[in-house]
Scaffold this motif. Sequence first.
Motif, PDB file in Angstrom:
ATOM      1  N   MET A  56      -3.522  -4.031  12.241  1.00 38.97           N
ATOM      2  CA  MET A  56      -3.663  -4.346  10.819  1.00 38.97           C
ATOM      3  C   MET A  56      -5.110  -4.732  10.514  1.00 38.97           C
ATOM      4  SD  MET A  56      -0.622  -3.897   9.652  1.00 38.97           S
ATOM      5  CE  MET A  56      -0.571  -4.702   8.046  1.00 38.97           C
ATOM      6  N   ARG A  57      -5.563  -4.356   9.336  1.00 36.56           N
ATOM      7  CA  ARG A  57      -6.922  -4.693   8.937  1.00 36.56           C
ATOM      8  C   ARG A  57      -6.919  -5.451   7.606  1.00 36.56           C
ATOM      9  NH1 ARG A  57     -11.128  -3.064  11.692  1.00 36.56           N
ATOM     10  NH2 ARG A  57     -12.513  -3.537   9.945  1.00 36.56           N
ATOM     11  N   GLU A  58      -7.935  -6.273   7.452  1.00 33.48           N
ATOM     12  CA  GLU A  58      -8.131  -7.051   6.238  1.00 33.48           C
ATOM     13  C   GLU A  58      -9.365  -6.520   5.522  1.00 33.48           C
ATOM     14  OE1 GLU A  58      -8.505 -11.763   5.201  1.00 33.48           O
ATOM     15  OE2 GLU A  58      -9.727 -10.982   6.841  1.00 33.48           O
ATOM     16  N   LEU A  59      -9.219  -6.253   4.246  1.00 35.88           N
ATOM     17  CA  LEU A  59     -10.330  -5.769   3.422  1.00 35.88           C
ATOM     18  C   LEU A  59     -10.454  -6.696   2.222  1.00 35.88           C
ATOM     19  CD1 LEU A  59     -12.437  -3.529   2.840  1.00 35.88           C
ATOM     20  CD2 LEU A  59     -10.638  -2.295   1.620  1.00 35.88           C
ATOM     21  N   VAL A  60     -11.606  -7.342   2.086  1.00 34.00           N
ATOM     22  CA  VAL A  60     -11.820  -8.298   0.993  1.00 34.00           C
ATOM     23  C   VAL A  60     -13.043  -7.868   0.208  1.00 34.00           C
ATOM     24  CG1 VAL A  60     -12.141 -10.721   0.369  1.00 34.00           C
ATOM     25  CG2 VAL A  60     -10.890 -10.132   2.466  1.00 34.00           C
ATOM     26  N   PHE A  61     -12.886  -7.778  -1.087  1.00 37.70           N
ATOM     27  CA  PHE A  61     -13.996  -7.373  -1.951  1.00 37.70           C
ATOM     28  C   PHE A  61     -13.824  -8.029  -3.315  1.00 37.70           C
ATOM     29  CE2 PHE A  61     -10.623  -4.332  -2.546  1.00 37.70           C
ATOM     30  CZ  PHE A  61     -10.594  -4.103  -3.916  1.00 37.70           C
ATOM     31  N   ALA A  62     -14.880  -7.979  -4.107  1.00 37.00           N
ATOM     32  CA  ALA A  62     -14.831  -8.580  -5.442  1.00 37.00           C
ATOM     33  C   ALA A  62     -15.360  -7.601  -6.479  1.00 37.00           C
ATOM     34  CB  ALA A  62     -15.647  -9.870  -5.487  1.00 37.00           C
ATOM     35  N   LEU A  63     -14.768  -7.655  -7.650  1.00 34.59           N
ATOM     36  CA  LEU A  63     -15.283  -6.952  -8.820  1.00 34.59           C
ATOM     37  C   LEU A  63     -15.916  -7.991  -9.735  1.00 34.59           C
ATOM     38  CD1 LEU A  63     -12.246  -4.608  -9.634  1.00 34.59           C
ATOM     39  CD2 LEU A  63     -14.293  -4.059  -8.303  1.00 34.59           C
ATOM     40  N   GLU A  64     -17.128  -7.749 -10.162  1.00 39.68           N
ATOM     41  CA  GLU A  64     -17.795  -8.640 -11.108  1.00 39.68           C
ATOM     42  C   GLU A  64     -17.896  -7.906 -12.447  1.00 39.68           C
ATOM     43  OE1 GLU A  64     -21.948 -11.162 -11.772  1.00 39.68           O
ATOM     44  OE2 GLU A  64     -21.627  -9.995  -9.942  1.00 39.68           O
ATOM     45  N   TYR A  65     -17.079  -8.326 -13.411  1.00 35.49           N
ATOM     46  CA  TYR A  65     -16.946  -7.604 -14.670  1.00 35.49           C
ATOM     47  C   TYR A  65     -18.061  -7.935 -15.655  1.00 35.49           C
ATOM     48  CZ  TYR A  65     -12.353  -5.658 -13.670  1.00 35.49           C
ATOM     49  OH  TYR A  65     -11.322  -4.928 -13.131  1.00 35.49           O
ATOM     50  N   GLU A  66     -18.499  -6.918 -16.349  1.00 34.81           N
ATOM     51  CA  GLU A  66     -19.442  -7.091 -17.440  1.00 34.81           C
ATOM     52  C   GLU A  66     -18.701  -7.657 -18.657  1.00 34.81           C
ATOM     53  OE1 GLU A  66     -22.692  -6.627 -17.396  1.00 34.81           O
ATOM     54  OE2 GLU A  66     -22.640  -6.008 -15.287  1.00 34.81           O
ATOM     55  N   PRO A  67     -19.399  -8.373 -19.542  1.00 31.99           N
ATOM     56  CA  PRO A  67     -18.743  -8.891 -20.756  1.00 31.99           C
ATOM     57  C   PRO A  67     -18.106  -7.768 -21.565  1.00 31.99           C
ATOM     58  CG  PRO A  67     -20.893  -9.907 -20.466  1.00 31.99           C
ATOM     59  CD  PRO A  67     -20.809  -8.812 -19.435  1.00 31.99           C
ATOM     60  N   GLY A  68     -16.906  -8.042 -22.058  1.00 28.62           N
ATOM     61  CA  GLY A  68     -16.223  -7.086 -22.910  1.00 28.62           C
ATOM     62  C   GLY A  68     -15.427  -6.031 -22.179  1.00 28.62           C
ATOM     63  N   CYS A  69     -15.444  -6.034 -20.855  1.00 27.12           N
ATOM     64  CA  CYS A  69     -14.756  -4.996 -20.083  1.00 27.12           C
ATOM     65  C   CYS A  69     -13.381  -5.422 -19.591  1.00 27.12           C
ATOM     66  CB  CYS A  69     -15.612  -4.575 -18.892  1.00 27.12           C
ATOM     67  SG  CYS A  69     -17.051  -3.571 -19.331  1.00 27.12           S
ATOM     68  N   ASN A  70     -13.125  -6.729 -19.538  1.00 30.31           N
ATOM     69  CA  ASN A  70     -11.857  -7.217 -19.017  1.00 30.31           C
ATOM     70  C   ASN A  70     -11.493  -8.491 -19.768  1.00 30.31           C
ATOM     71  OD1 ASN A  70     -10.267  -9.074 -17.051  1.00 30.31           O
ATOM     72  ND2 ASN A  70     -10.030  -7.047 -16.132  1.00 30.31           N
ATOM     73  N   ARG A  71     -10.358  -8.466 -20.440  1.00 36.62           N
ATOM     74  CA  ARG A  71      -9.988  -9.590 -21.296  1.00 36.62           C
ATOM     75  C   ARG A  71      -9.821 -10.885 -20.506  1.00 36.62           C
ATOM     76  NH1 ARG A  71      -7.164  -8.848 -25.995  1.00 36.62           N
ATOM     77  NH2 ARG A  71      -7.229 -11.126 -26.040  1.00 36.62           N
TER      78      ARG A  71
ATOM     79  N   GLY B 275      -4.660  -0.041   8.783  1.00 40.24           N
ATOM     80  CA  GLY B 275      -5.862   0.371   9.494  1.00 40.24           C
ATOM     81  C   GLY B 275      -6.103   1.849   9.387  1.00 40.24           C
ATOM     82  N   ASP B 276      -5.080   2.597   8.964  1.00 34.20           N
ATOM     83  CA  ASP B 276      -5.257   4.022   8.704  1.00 34.20           C
ATOM     84  C   ASP B 276      -5.916   4.190   7.336  1.00 34.20           C
ATOM     85  OD1 ASP B 276      -3.986   4.626  11.088  1.00 34.20           O
ATOM     86  OD2 ASP B 276      -1.998   4.621  10.142  1.00 34.20           O
ATOM     87  N   GLY B 277      -6.483   5.341   7.103  1.00 32.06           N
ATOM     88  CA  GLY B 277      -7.106   5.600   5.815  1.00 32.06           C
ATOM     89  C   GLY B 277      -8.616   5.403   5.883  1.00 32.06           C
ATOM     90  N   ASP B 278      -9.281   5.877   4.853  1.00 34.37           N
ATOM     91  CA  ASP B 278     -10.741   5.875   4.800  1.00 34.37           C
ATOM     92  C   ASP B 278     -11.207   4.833   3.790  1.00 34.37           C
ATOM     93  OD1 ASP B 278     -13.448   6.402   4.485  1.00 34.37           O
ATOM     94  OD2 ASP B 278     -13.194   8.578   4.623  1.00 34.37           O
ATOM     95  N   ALA B 279     -11.728   3.709   4.287  1.00 29.10           N
ATOM     96  CA  ALA B 279     -12.172   2.638   3.392  1.00 29.10           C
ATOM     97  C   ALA B 279     -13.353   3.087   2.541  1.00 29.10           C
ATOM     98  CB  ALA B 279     -12.539   1.393   4.199  1.00 29.10           C
ATOM     99  N   ALA B 280     -14.253   3.878   3.102  1.00 24.63           N
ATOM    100  CA  ALA B 280     -15.415   4.351   2.340  1.00 24.63           C
ATOM    101  C   ALA B 280     -14.966   5.213   1.171  1.00 24.63           C
ATOM    102  CB  ALA B 280     -16.358   5.131   3.253  1.00 24.63           C
ATOM    103  N   ALA B 281     -13.985   6.077   1.397  1.00 26.55           N
ATOM    104  CA  ALA B 281     -13.467   6.915   0.307  1.00 26.55           C
ATOM    105  C   ALA B 281     -12.772   6.065  -0.743  1.00 26.55           C
ATOM    106  CB  ALA B 281     -12.509   7.962   0.877  1.00 26.55           C
ATOM    107  N   PHE B 282     -12.078   5.016  -0.291  1.00 26.03           N
ATOM    108  CA  PHE B 282     -11.440   4.091  -1.232  1.00 26.03           C
ATOM    109  C   PHE B 282     -12.482   3.473  -2.162  1.00 26.03           C
ATOM    110  CE2 PHE B 282     -10.765  -0.526  -1.858  1.00 26.03           C
ATOM    111  CZ  PHE B 282      -9.734  -0.478  -2.788  1.00 26.03           C
ATOM    112  N   PHE B 283     -13.593   2.976  -1.601  1.00 28.31           N
ATOM    113  CA  PHE B 283     -14.629   2.362  -2.422  1.00 28.31           C
ATOM    114  C   PHE B 283     -15.310   3.377  -3.330  1.00 28.31           C
ATOM    115  CE2 PHE B 283     -14.435  -1.307   0.485  1.00 28.31           C
ATOM    116  CZ  PHE B 283     -14.421  -2.317  -0.462  1.00 28.31           C
ATOM    117  N   ASP B 284     -15.458   4.602  -2.872  1.00 29.90           N
ATOM    118  CA  ASP B 284     -16.037   5.643  -3.731  1.00 29.90           C
ATOM    119  C   ASP B 284     -15.164   5.868  -4.961  1.00 29.90           C
ATOM    120  OD1 ASP B 284     -18.178   5.996  -2.043  1.00 29.90           O
ATOM    121  OD2 ASP B 284     -17.337   7.761  -1.037  1.00 29.90           O
ATOM    122  N   ASP B 285     -13.859   5.989  -4.746  1.00 35.17           N
ATOM    123  CA  ASP B 285     -12.942   6.202  -5.872  1.00 35.17           C
ATOM    124  C   ASP B 285     -12.870   4.976  -6.767  1.00 35.17           C
ATOM    125  OD1 ASP B 285     -12.460   8.722  -4.980  1.00 35.17           O
ATOM    126  OD2 ASP B 285     -10.404   8.359  -4.301  1.00 35.17           O
TER     127      ASP B 285
END
Length: 254
Positions: A1-16, A138-148
């Motif tokens: 099993m793998r752990e993937l942690v990331f954050a989205l930092e939203y610009e004003p007006g993009c997320n209520r 752990g299967d799957g392509d993390a780089a492709a996930f981030f691209d999408d």
Amino acid sequence: MRELVFALEYEPGCNRVADALDAHPDARVRSLSLHVTAEHLWRVDHATGTPAALDDIEAAFVDSDYYADCLAAEHCGATQATEVLDHTDDTLVLYSHWERTPACDSVPHIARDHFGDGVLFETRHEGRHYTWRLIHSGDGDAAAFFDDLAVAVGDCARTELLRSTETAPPAGRASDGGGGLPPEQEAALRAAVEHGYYESPREVDVGELAAHLDVPRSTLTYRLRRAEERLAKQHVAKEHVADGRVSTESSTSL
């Protein structure tokens, strides 16, 4: 099993929700449950904050033009519903469900496309920072996930990878990770120490330190808080391990 942690930092007006939380810095929203299929998304969220903050967060979720986690830039035509399960002076619990249309996309749906069924999600929303923790096989392509993901969020949010590793050991067991922080948090913490942020009295405030590092104040605050949380948890976990060894040694000697 793998752990993937990331954050989205939203610009004003993009997320209520991000806008509501940015207006109330002490408020937080964390997921209690989050489930996704090819066509649906369900989640239960727990928010804390002042009464005014919770009113604004509830309005952000309940208004018909907001779909929890939908990344569509415009109205996507999804069928959605949000119900208030509990609302007190300092706590708000919300249930949200929406049925996906071809125009809809979300972090859980993109993750499912790349990592398959059975992905576990944990989220925390503070200010404009929306942190995701994914546990997958752990299967799957993390780089492709981030691209999408980058294509889906477009100019509305900046994506920051915080951690990608094997899942952490159970509580009470030592980690072999050495306590390493993500580079952005490490740099923020080092700068804070070097410039006297942790001195008493402080030699620099967070605004001055953010200006020196050329990052938004909210970004620096977020990075320091996450670094402090991680280091504190590691310290307590090590103490638990030490206490366990002492107890075992004492029992053996008896």
